[in-house]
Design a protein around this motif. Structure first.
Motif, PDB file in Angstrom:
ATOM      1  N   GLY A  16       1.072  -1.011  -0.075  1.00  0.00           N
ATOM      2  CA  GLY A  16      -0.086   0.145  -0.070  1.00  0.00           C
ATOM      3  C   GLY A  16       0.754   1.308  -0.004  1.00  0.00           C
ATOM      4  O   GLY A  16       1.971   0.905  -0.078  1.00  0.00           O
ATOM      5  N   SER A  17       0.050   2.117   0.606  1.00  0.00           N
ATOM      6  CA  SER A  17       0.753   3.840   0.000  1.00  0.00           C
ATOM      7  C   SER A  17       0.451   4.290   1.132  1.00  0.00           C
ATOM      8  O   SER A  17      -0.892   4.550   1.694  1.00  0.00           O
ATOM      9  CB  SER A  17       0.318   4.376  -1.496  1.00  0.00           C
ATOM     10  N   LEU A  18       0.692   5.212   1.804  1.00  0.00           N
ATOM     11  CA  LEU A  18       0.908   6.658   2.361  1.00  0.00           C
ATOM     12  C   LEU A  18       1.295   7.760   1.992  1.00  0.00           C
ATOM     13  O   LEU A  18       2.904   7.639   1.322  1.00  0.00           O
ATOM     14  CB  LEU A  18       0.862   6.441   3.674  1.00  0.00           C
ATOM     15  N   ARG A  19       0.933   9.323   2.374  1.00  0.00           N
ATOM     16  CA  ARG A  19       1.342  10.022   2.132  1.00  0.00           C
ATOM     17  C   ARG A  19       1.424  11.181   3.497  1.00  0.00           C
ATOM     18  O   ARG A  19       0.906  11.240   4.508  1.00  0.00           O
ATOM     19  CB  ARG A  19       0.618  11.148   1.572  1.00  0.00           C
ATOM     20  N   LEU A  20       2.988  10.921   4.075  1.00  0.00           N
ATOM     21  CA  LEU A  20       3.387  11.704   5.055  1.00  0.00           C
ATOM     22  C   LEU A  20       3.731  13.163   4.790  1.00  0.00           C
ATOM     23  O   LEU A  20       4.156  13.566   3.519  1.00  0.00           O
ATOM     24  CB  LEU A  20       4.974  11.614   5.442  1.00  0.00           C
ATOM     25  N   GLY A  66      13.250   4.850  -5.529  1.00  0.00           N
ATOM     26  CA  GLY A  66      11.918   3.811  -6.765  1.00  0.00           C
ATOM     27  C   GLY A  66      11.337   3.586  -5.656  1.00  0.00           C
ATOM     28  O   GLY A  66      10.128   3.646  -6.072  1.00  0.00           O
ATOM     29  N   ARG A  67      10.765   4.062  -4.040  1.00  0.00           N
ATOM     30  CA  ARG A  67       9.636   3.813  -4.018  1.00  0.00           C
ATOM     31  C   ARG A  67       8.640   4.979  -2.684  1.00  0.00           C
ATOM     32  O   ARG A  67       7.821   5.318  -2.761  1.00  0.00           O
ATOM     33  CB  ARG A  67       9.508   2.931  -2.675  1.00  0.00           C
ATOM     34  N   PHE A  68       9.883   5.883  -2.730  1.00  0.00           N
ATOM     35  CA  PHE A  68       9.634   7.476  -1.465  1.00  0.00           C
ATOM     36  C   PHE A  68       9.862   8.212  -2.319  1.00  0.00           C
ATOM     37  O   PHE A  68      11.337   7.859  -3.179  1.00  0.00           O
ATOM     38  CB  PHE A  68       9.784   7.672  -0.083  1.00  0.00           C
ATOM     39  N   THR A  69       9.504   9.503  -2.041  1.00  0.00           N
ATOM     40  CA  THR A  69       9.210  10.500  -2.892  1.00  0.00           C
ATOM     41  C   THR A  69       8.930  11.356  -2.204  1.00  0.00           C
ATOM     42  O   THR A  69       8.031  12.131  -1.556  1.00  0.00           O
ATOM     43  CB  THR A  69       8.673  10.783  -4.380  1.00  0.00           C
ATOM     44  N   ILE A  70      10.282  12.848  -1.925  1.00  0.00           N
ATOM     45  CA  ILE A  70       9.963  13.581  -1.241  1.00  0.00           C
ATOM     46  C   ILE A  70       9.428  15.195  -2.450  1.00  0.00           C
ATOM     47  O   ILE A  70      10.014  15.158  -3.060  1.00  0.00           O
ATOM     48  CB  ILE A  70      11.342  14.260  -0.329  1.00  0.00           C
ATOM     49  N   LEU A  81       6.773  13.820   1.891  1.00  0.00           N
ATOM     50  CA  LEU A  81       6.764  12.138   1.643  1.00  0.00           C
ATOM     51  C   LEU A  81       5.727  11.246   0.929  1.00  0.00           C
ATOM     52  O   LEU A  81       5.128  10.619   1.995  1.00  0.00           O
ATOM     53  CB  LEU A  81       7.670  11.333   3.136  1.00  0.00           C
ATOM     54  N   GLN A  82       5.402  10.753  -0.399  1.00  0.00           N
ATOM     55  CA  GLN A  82       4.930   9.876  -0.427  1.00  0.00           C
ATOM     56  C   GLN A  82       5.629   8.471  -0.650  1.00  0.00           C
ATOM     57  O   GLN A  82       6.799   8.471  -0.869  1.00  0.00           O
ATOM     58  CB  GLN A  82       4.903   9.990  -2.062  1.00  0.00           C
ATOM     59  N   MET A  83       4.990   7.752   0.378  1.00  0.00           N
ATOM     60  CA  MET A  83       5.285   6.674   0.209  1.00  0.00           C
ATOM     61  C   MET A  83       4.915   4.765  -0.125  1.00  0.00           C
ATOM     62  O   MET A  83       3.867   4.505  -0.285  1.00  0.00           O
ATOM     63  CB  MET A  83       5.707   5.631   1.676  1.00  0.00           C
ATOM     64  N   ASN A  84       5.092   4.382  -1.600  1.00  0.00           N
ATOM     65  CA  ASN A  84       4.666   3.707  -2.546  1.00  0.00           C
ATOM     66  C   ASN A  84       5.300   2.252  -1.838  1.00  0.00           C
ATOM     67  O   ASN A  84       5.946   1.610  -0.944  1.00  0.00           O
ATOM     68  CB  ASN A  84       4.392   3.763  -3.640  1.00  0.00           C
ATOM     69  N   SER A  85       4.588   0.767  -2.430  1.00  0.00           N
ATOM     70  CA  SER A  85       4.916   0.398  -1.832  1.00  0.00           C
ATOM     71  C   SER A  85       5.480  -0.547  -0.259  1.00  0.00           C
ATOM     72  O   SER A  85       6.920  -1.065   0.078  1.00  0.00           O
ATOM     73  CB  SER A  85       6.278  -0.424  -3.325  1.00  0.00           C
ATOM     74  N   LEU A  86       5.058  -0.062   0.198  1.00  0.00           N
ATOM     75  CA  LEU A  86       5.496  -0.037   1.591  1.00  0.00           C
ATOM     76  C   LEU A  86       5.668  -1.976   2.378  1.00  0.00           C
ATOM     77  O   LEU A  86       4.404  -2.843   1.430  1.00  0.00           O
ATOM     78  CB  LEU A  86       4.029   0.636   2.900  1.00  0.00           C
ATOM     79  N   ASN A  87       6.104  -1.657   2.949  1.00  0.00           N
ATOM     80  CA  ASN A  87       6.525  -3.576   3.315  1.00  0.00           C
ATOM     81  C   ASN A  87       6.242  -3.706   5.060  1.00  0.00           C
ATOM     82  O   ASN A  87       6.758  -2.332   5.802  1.00  0.00           O
ATOM     83  CB  ASN A  87       7.780  -4.291   2.685  1.00  0.00           C
ATOM     84  N   PRO A  88       6.576  -4.698   5.322  1.00  0.00           N
ATOM     85  CA  PRO A  88       6.350  -4.507   7.027  1.00  0.00           C
ATOM     86  C   PRO A  88       7.611  -3.480   8.061  1.00  0.00           C
ATOM     87  O   PRO A  88       7.535  -3.410   8.894  1.00  0.00           O
ATOM     88  CB  PRO A  88       6.089  -6.001   7.438  1.00  0.00           C
ATOM     89  N   GLU A  89       9.182  -3.482   6.657  1.00  0.00           N
ATOM     90  CA  GLU A  89       9.788  -3.290   7.370  1.00  0.00           C
ATOM     91  C   GLU A  89      10.480  -1.856   7.255  1.00  0.00           C
ATOM     92  O   GLU A  89      10.501  -1.065   8.138  1.00  0.00           O
ATOM     93  CB  GLU A  89      11.054  -4.022   6.749  1.00  0.00           C
ATOM     94  N   ASP A  90       9.005  -1.364   6.509  1.00  0.00           N
ATOM     95  CA  ASP A  90       8.924   0.555   7.237  1.00  0.00           C
ATOM     96  C   ASP A  90       7.843   0.555   8.158  1.00  0.00           C
ATOM     97  O   ASP A  90       8.003   2.373   7.950  1.00  0.00           O
ATOM     98  CB  ASP A  90       7.635   0.646   5.655  1.00  0.00           C
ATOM     99  N   THR A  91       8.063  -0.273   8.733  1.00  0.00           N
ATOM    100  CA  THR A  91       7.014   0.433  10.091  1.00  0.00           C
ATOM    101  C   THR A  91       7.766   1.302  11.403  1.00  0.00           C
ATOM    102  O   THR A  91       9.048   0.411  11.442  1.00  0.00           O
ATOM    103  CB  THR A  91       6.104  -0.913  10.807  1.00  0.00           C
ATOM    104  N   ALA A  92       7.644   2.192  11.885  1.00  0.00           N
ATOM    105  CA  ALA A  92       8.588   2.785  12.717  1.00  0.00           C
ATOM    106  C   ALA A  92       7.288   4.424  12.803  1.00  0.00           C
ATOM    107  O   ALA A  92       6.181   5.107  12.339  1.00  0.00           O
ATOM    108  CB  ALA A  92       9.758   3.677  11.501  1.00  0.00           C
TER     109      ALA A  92
END
Length: 122
Positions: A16-20, A66-70, A81-92
């Motif tokens: 999934g994706s999120l934008r911070l 390649g997954r995040f864009t500031i 911070l646009q975050m795409n192709s999120l994976n569990p290791e991005d949890t924080a």
């Protein structure tokens, strides 16, 4: 008083994706380099991305390239911070910091927000 406020964190499924968002209160973000960092319990704060103030150069740690864009929206005094192709290791908990230039060292940043939680889980 200078304040940064992060928002946009949420629970999202892998892929999934999120934008911070990192908004400023009391100063103009355009005059500062803005870095996004993340931290999990028991570990040091890790640099994720940064956007400079001089020429708008952007920097990414290898794991998010390649997954995040500031990006900046100067009219809204906000950095995203646009975050795409999120994976569990991005949890924080994700934090934004402001300083005169980009750095991967969190000690270099003079201003921080309170953080926003990102959880990637099915």
């Amino acid at each position: 008083q200078l304040q940064l406020v992060e928002s946009g964190g949420d629970l999202v499924q892998p892929g999934g994706s999120l934008r911070l968002s990192c908004a400023a209160d009391g100063f103009t973000l355009n005059y500062y380099a803005i870095g996004w960092f993340r931290q999990v319990p028991g570990k040091e704060r890790e640099g994720v991305s940064c956007i400079s103030t001089s020429d708008g150069s952007t920097y990414y740690t290898d794991s998010v390239k390649g997954r995040f864009t500031i990006s900046r929206d100067n009219a809204k005094n906000t950095v995203y911070l646009q975050m795409n192709s999120l994976n569990p290791e991005d949890t924080a908990i994700y934090f934004c910091g402001a300083d005169i230039k980009c750095s991967w060292d969190p000690e270099e940043y003079g201003y921080w927000g309170q953080g926003t939680q990102v959880t990637v889980s099915s």
